[in-house]
Motif scaffolding. Structure first.
Motif, PDB file in Angstrom:
ATOM      1  N   ALA A   1      33.526  51.689  36.435  1.00 50.37           N
ATOM      2  CA  ALA A   1      33.296  50.503  37.759  1.00 50.37           C
ATOM      3  C   ALA A   1      33.772  51.066  38.785  1.00 50.37           C
ATOM      4  O   ALA A   1      33.154  51.120  39.893  1.00 50.37           O
ATOM      5  N   GLN A   2      35.201  51.650  38.618  1.00 55.81           N
ATOM      6  CA  GLN A   2      36.009  52.130  39.923  1.00 55.81           C
ATOM      7  C   GLN A   2      35.227  53.254  40.536  1.00 55.81           C
ATOM      8  O   GLN A   2      34.952  53.418  41.798  1.00 55.81           O
ATOM      9  N   ALA A   3      34.700  53.984  39.449  1.00 57.52           N
ATOM     10  CA  ALA A   3      33.759  55.377  40.038  1.00 57.52           C
ATOM     11  C   ALA A   3      32.513  55.067  40.850  1.00 57.52           C
ATOM     12  O   ALA A   3      32.069  55.670  41.801  1.00 57.52           O
ATOM     13  N   ALA A   4      32.005  53.706  40.577  1.00 57.67           N
ATOM     14  CA  ALA A   4      30.705  53.313  40.999  1.00 57.67           C
ATOM     15  C   ALA A   4      30.974  52.365  42.369  1.00 57.67           C
ATOM     16  O   ALA A   4      30.170  51.953  42.984  1.00 57.67           O
ATOM     17  N   GLY A   5      32.436  52.492  42.725  1.00 56.33           N
ATOM     18  CA  GLY A   5      32.808  51.540  43.912  1.00 56.33           C
ATOM     19  C   GLY A   5      32.959  50.032  43.623  1.00 56.33           C
ATOM     20  O   GLY A   5      32.850  49.303  44.700  1.00 56.33           O
ATOM     21  N   ILE A   6      33.149  49.814  42.434  1.00 54.74           N
ATOM     22  CA  ILE A   6      33.471  48.320  42.411  1.00 54.74           C
ATOM     23  C   ILE A   6      34.751  48.146  41.687  1.00 54.74           C
ATOM     24  O   ILE A   6      35.223  48.635  40.656  1.00 54.74           O
ATOM     25  N   ASN A   7      35.697  47.118  42.416  1.00 57.74           N
ATOM     26  CA  ASN A   7      36.934  47.026  42.079  1.00 57.74           C
ATOM     27  C   ASN A   7      36.950  46.298  40.615  1.00 57.74           C
ATOM     28  O   ASN A   7      36.216  45.558  40.284  1.00 57.74           O
ATOM     29  N   PHE A   8      37.969  46.844  39.773  1.00 58.73           N
ATOM     30  CA  PHE A   8      38.102  46.022  38.505  1.00 58.73           C
ATOM     31  C   PHE A   8      39.352  45.587  38.310  1.00 58.73           C
ATOM     32  O   PHE A   8      40.595  46.117  38.671  1.00 58.73           O
ATOM     33  N   ILE A   9      39.428  44.090  38.298  1.00 54.23           N
ATOM     34  CA  ILE A   9      40.534  43.160  38.612  1.00 54.23           C
ATOM     35  C   ILE A   9      41.053  42.871  37.338  1.00 54.23           C
ATOM     36  O   ILE A   9      40.442  42.255  36.197  1.00 54.23           O
ATOM     37  N   ARG A  10      42.402  43.098  37.226  1.00 55.02           N
ATOM     38  CA  ARG A  10      43.119  42.750  35.819  1.00 55.02           C
ATOM     39  C   ARG A  10      43.839  41.495  35.906  1.00 55.02           C
ATOM     40  O   ARG A  10      44.363  41.083  36.906  1.00 55.02           O
ATOM     41  N   LEU A  11      43.861  40.935  34.695  1.00 57.67           N
ATOM     42  CA  LEU A  11      44.860  39.706  34.647  1.00 57.67           C
ATOM     43  C   LEU A  11      46.087  40.003  34.141  1.00 57.67           C
ATOM     44  O   LEU A  11      46.253  40.733  33.199  1.00 57.67           O
ATOM     45  N   ALA A  12      47.173  39.406  34.458  1.00 57.20           N
ATOM     46  CA  ALA A  12      48.462  39.412  34.262  1.00 57.20           C
ATOM     47  C   ALA A  12      48.705  38.045  33.898  1.00 57.20           C
ATOM     48  O   ALA A  12      48.528  36.943  34.587  1.00 57.20           O
ATOM     49  N   THR A  13      49.580  37.928  32.879  1.00 54.12           N
ATOM     50  CA  THR A  13      50.002  36.388  32.446  1.00 54.12           C
ATOM     51  C   THR A  13      51.484  36.194  32.394  1.00 54.12           C
ATOM     52  O   THR A  13      52.420  37.119  32.345  1.00 54.12           O
ATOM     53  N   PRO A  14      51.932  34.958  31.854  1.00 51.52           N
ATOM     54  CA  PRO A  14      53.376  34.821  31.596  1.00 51.52           C
ATOM     55  C   PRO A  14      53.897  35.497  30.560  1.00 51.52           C
ATOM     56  O   PRO A  14      55.101  35.780  30.351  1.00 51.52           O
ATOM     57  N   THR A  15      52.998  36.028  29.569  1.00 59.20           N
ATOM     58  CA  THR A  15      53.492  36.677  28.396  1.00 59.20           C
ATOM     59  C   THR A  15      53.460  38.457  28.504  1.00 59.20           C
ATOM     60  O   THR A  15      53.696  39.109  27.890  1.00 59.20           O
ATOM     61  N   THR A  16      52.836  38.756  30.052  1.00 60.18           N
ATOM     62  CA  THR A  16      52.968  40.256  30.504  1.00 60.18           C
ATOM     63  C   THR A  16      54.340  40.410  30.681  1.00 60.18           C
ATOM     64  O   THR A  16      54.724  40.188  31.933  1.00 60.18           O
ATOM     65  N   ASP A  17      55.033  41.063  29.809  1.00 61.72           N
ATOM     66  CA  ASP A  17      56.326  41.641  30.036  1.00 61.72           C
ATOM     67  C   ASP A  17      56.555  42.658  30.691  1.00 61.72           C
ATOM     68  O   ASP A  17      55.568  43.369  31.204  1.00 61.72           O
ATOM     69  N   ASN A  18      57.821  43.106  31.309  1.00 63.38           N
ATOM     70  CA  ASN A  18      58.039  44.166  32.077  1.00 63.38           C
ATOM     71  C   ASN A  18      57.702  45.694  31.263  1.00 63.38           C
ATOM     72  O   ASN A  18      57.362  46.527  31.911  1.00 63.38           O
ATOM     73  N   LYS A  19      57.742  45.626  30.046  1.00 65.59           N
ATOM     74  CA  LYS A  19      57.263  46.813  29.424  1.00 65.59           C
ATOM     75  C   LYS A  19      55.669  46.862  29.354  1.00 65.59           C
ATOM     76  O   LYS A  19      55.198  47.848  29.453  1.00 65.59           O
ATOM     77  N   ARG A  20      54.831  45.879  29.260  1.00 65.57           N
ATOM     78  CA  ARG A  20      53.407  45.854  29.409  1.00 65.57           C
ATOM     79  C   ARG A  20      52.934  46.009  30.776  1.00 65.57           C
ATOM     80  O   ARG A  20      51.843  46.480  30.828  1.00 65.57           O
ATOM     81  N   LEU A  21      53.550  45.417  31.686  1.00 72.02           N
ATOM     82  CA  LEU A  21      53.199  45.415  33.162  1.00 72.02           C
ATOM     83  C   LEU A  21      52.568  46.608  33.584  1.00 72.02           C
ATOM     84  O   LEU A  21      51.525  46.612  34.243  1.00 72.02           O
ATOM     85  N   PRO A  22      53.400  47.532  33.776  1.00 72.43           N
ATOM     86  CA  PRO A  22      52.875  49.071  34.090  1.00 72.43           C
ATOM     87  C   PRO A  22      51.530  49.572  33.442  1.00 72.43           C
ATOM     88  O   PRO A  22      50.530  50.080  34.086  1.00 72.43           O
ATOM     89  N   LYS A  23      51.177  49.043  32.356  1.00 72.95           N
ATOM     90  CA  LYS A  23      49.845  49.393  31.488  1.00 72.95           C
ATOM     91  C   LYS A  23      48.839  48.643  32.171  1.00 72.95           C
ATOM     92  O   LYS A  23      47.741  49.149  32.373  1.00 72.95           O
ATOM     93  N   VAL A  24      49.394  47.314  32.466  1.00 72.52           N
ATOM     94  CA  VAL A  24      48.245  46.484  33.007  1.00 72.52           C
ATOM     95  C   VAL A  24      47.871  46.910  34.515  1.00 72.52           C
ATOM     96  O   VAL A  24      46.767  46.765  34.769  1.00 72.52           O
ATOM     97  N   MET A  25      48.732  47.397  35.150  1.00 68.26           N
ATOM     98  CA  MET A  25      48.713  47.814  36.547  1.00 68.26           C
ATOM     99  C   MET A  25      47.833  49.084  36.782  1.00 68.26           C
ATOM    100  O   MET A  25      47.342  49.433  37.812  1.00 68.26           O
ATOM    101  N   GLN A  26      47.886  49.773  35.609  1.00 69.94           N
ATOM    102  CA  GLN A  26      47.446  51.343  35.916  1.00 69.94           C
ATOM    103  C   GLN A  26      46.099  51.638  36.606  1.00 69.94           C
ATOM    104  O   GLN A  26      46.151  52.553  37.407  1.00 69.94           O
ATOM    105  N   ASN A  27      45.221  50.895  36.097  1.00 70.47           N
ATOM    106  CA  ASN A  27      43.850  51.155  36.761  1.00 70.47           C
ATOM    107  C   ASN A  27      43.193  50.007  37.547  1.00 70.47           C
ATOM    108  O   ASN A  27      42.014  49.857  37.819  1.00 70.47           O
ATOM    109  N   THR A  28      44.012  49.042  37.872  1.00 74.12           N
ATOM    110  CA  THR A  28      43.621  47.616  38.554  1.00 74.12           C
ATOM    111  C   THR A  28      43.085  48.117  40.004  1.00 74.12           C
ATOM    112  O   THR A  28      44.097  48.918  40.616  1.00 74.12           O
ATOM    113  N   SER A  29      42.363  47.616  40.598  1.00 75.08           N
ATOM    114  CA  SER A  29      42.083  47.628  41.984  1.00 75.08           C
ATOM    115  C   SER A  29      41.693  46.189  42.550  1.00 75.08           C
ATOM    116  O   SER A  29      41.174  45.293  41.756  1.00 75.08           O
ATOM    117  N   GLY A  30      41.662  46.194  43.888  1.00 77.69           N
ATOM    118  CA  GLY A  30      41.184  45.167  44.529  1.00 77.69           C
ATOM    119  C   GLY A  30      42.391  43.878  44.738  1.00 77.69           C
ATOM    120  O   GLY A  30      42.794  43.641  45.805  1.00 77.69           O
TER     121      GLY A  30
END
Length: 263
Positions: free
Chosen positions: A143-172
């Protein structure tokens, strides 16, 4: 730069927060939902989130589940949703449109075909709630290669260990889910949301938008005040489900948008 990036740059320059409105494509029928969609920008909506109706919407509460079922019963399909965006684009070349839904209809269509059609229709971003970061190769990266943002969800259970993984390819932007549970299940509280938004912003330069549990202009103002903006969905979809006239739905959207823009 996508329309989403441009919109946030403009809002920052104006010192304003973003108001994002969610509607279900094809609810209760294609004509009505397109009329609502066309009226959203003039009502103060900065970004439109367009739901793709799906038979098993696991993240959605009853209000949006019923909206999706009404749309499906009315014959709404993924193709009709793409056509709806293309029709909207004939009169609006600037308002970002983010499609939100589940992976199955996209997978069934074929990722390459879907992305080409989505880009041609004028879609700017995707929120696909059942594709975790571990599956980025499936849709996020193409999607990002096609010029479309891929927007990720973060939640109250997304802890500091998980957060970088969630952020890694997020855009928009990052969509922060303010409550643990489904849409429309509880009220978002700014006192709880604020520290979580700050934690996410420490891990990314992207805007953080807060959704779930925002139903009044006052709540929109409070939540947007501790984030880069807010999303309202169920409160709008509920009015459509009650059969309210399009003008009445849009008047309520304008009240909610005004609340967010006061923040």
């Amino acid at each position: 730069m996508t329309r989403i990036d441009d919109t946030f740059a403009r809002l920052r320059a104006e010192g304003k927060k973003a108001f994002v409105a969610y509607i279900m494509a094809g609810d209760p029928d294609l004509e009505t939902s397109l009329a609502v969609m066309r009226g959203l920008p003039a009502a103060g909506v900065d970004i439109i989130e367009l739901g793709m109706p799906f038979t098993d919407p696991m993240a959605d509460g009853l209000t949006i589940q019923l909206a999706g079922q009404r749309a499906l019963d009315g014959g709404q399909t993924l193709q009709k949703t793409l056509d709806m965006v293309a029709e909207f684009r004939k009169g609006d070349a600037t308002t970002p449109v983010v499609m939100m839904g589940y992976y199955n209809p996209i997978y069934s269509r074929g990722v390459d075909r879907f992305l080409a059609d989505a880009k041609a229709a004028g879609i700017d971003g995707l929120i696909v709630v059942d594709l975790p970061p571990e599956e980025d190769v499936e849709l996020c990266i193409p999607a990002q290669a096609a010029g479309i943002n891929f927007i990720r969800l973060a939640t109250p259970t997304t802890d500091n260990k998980r957060l970088p993984k969630v952020m890694q390819n997020t855009s928009g932007f990052v969509y922060y889910v303010s409550i643990t549970g489904i849409t429309g299940a509880a009220a978002a509280e700014a006192a709880d949301v604020g520290p979580e938004v700050a934690r996410i912003k420490a891990a990314t330069d992207l805007p953080v938008i807060v959704g779930f549990g925002i139903t009044t202009p006052e709540a929109a103002e409070r939540i947007a005040g501790v984030a880069d903006g807010c999303v309202v969905g169920s409160a709008i979809v509920k009015l459509v489900g009650e059969g309210r006239p399009v003008a009445e739905v849009l008047a309520r959207v304008a009240e909610l948008a005004a609340g967010a823009h006061r923040a």
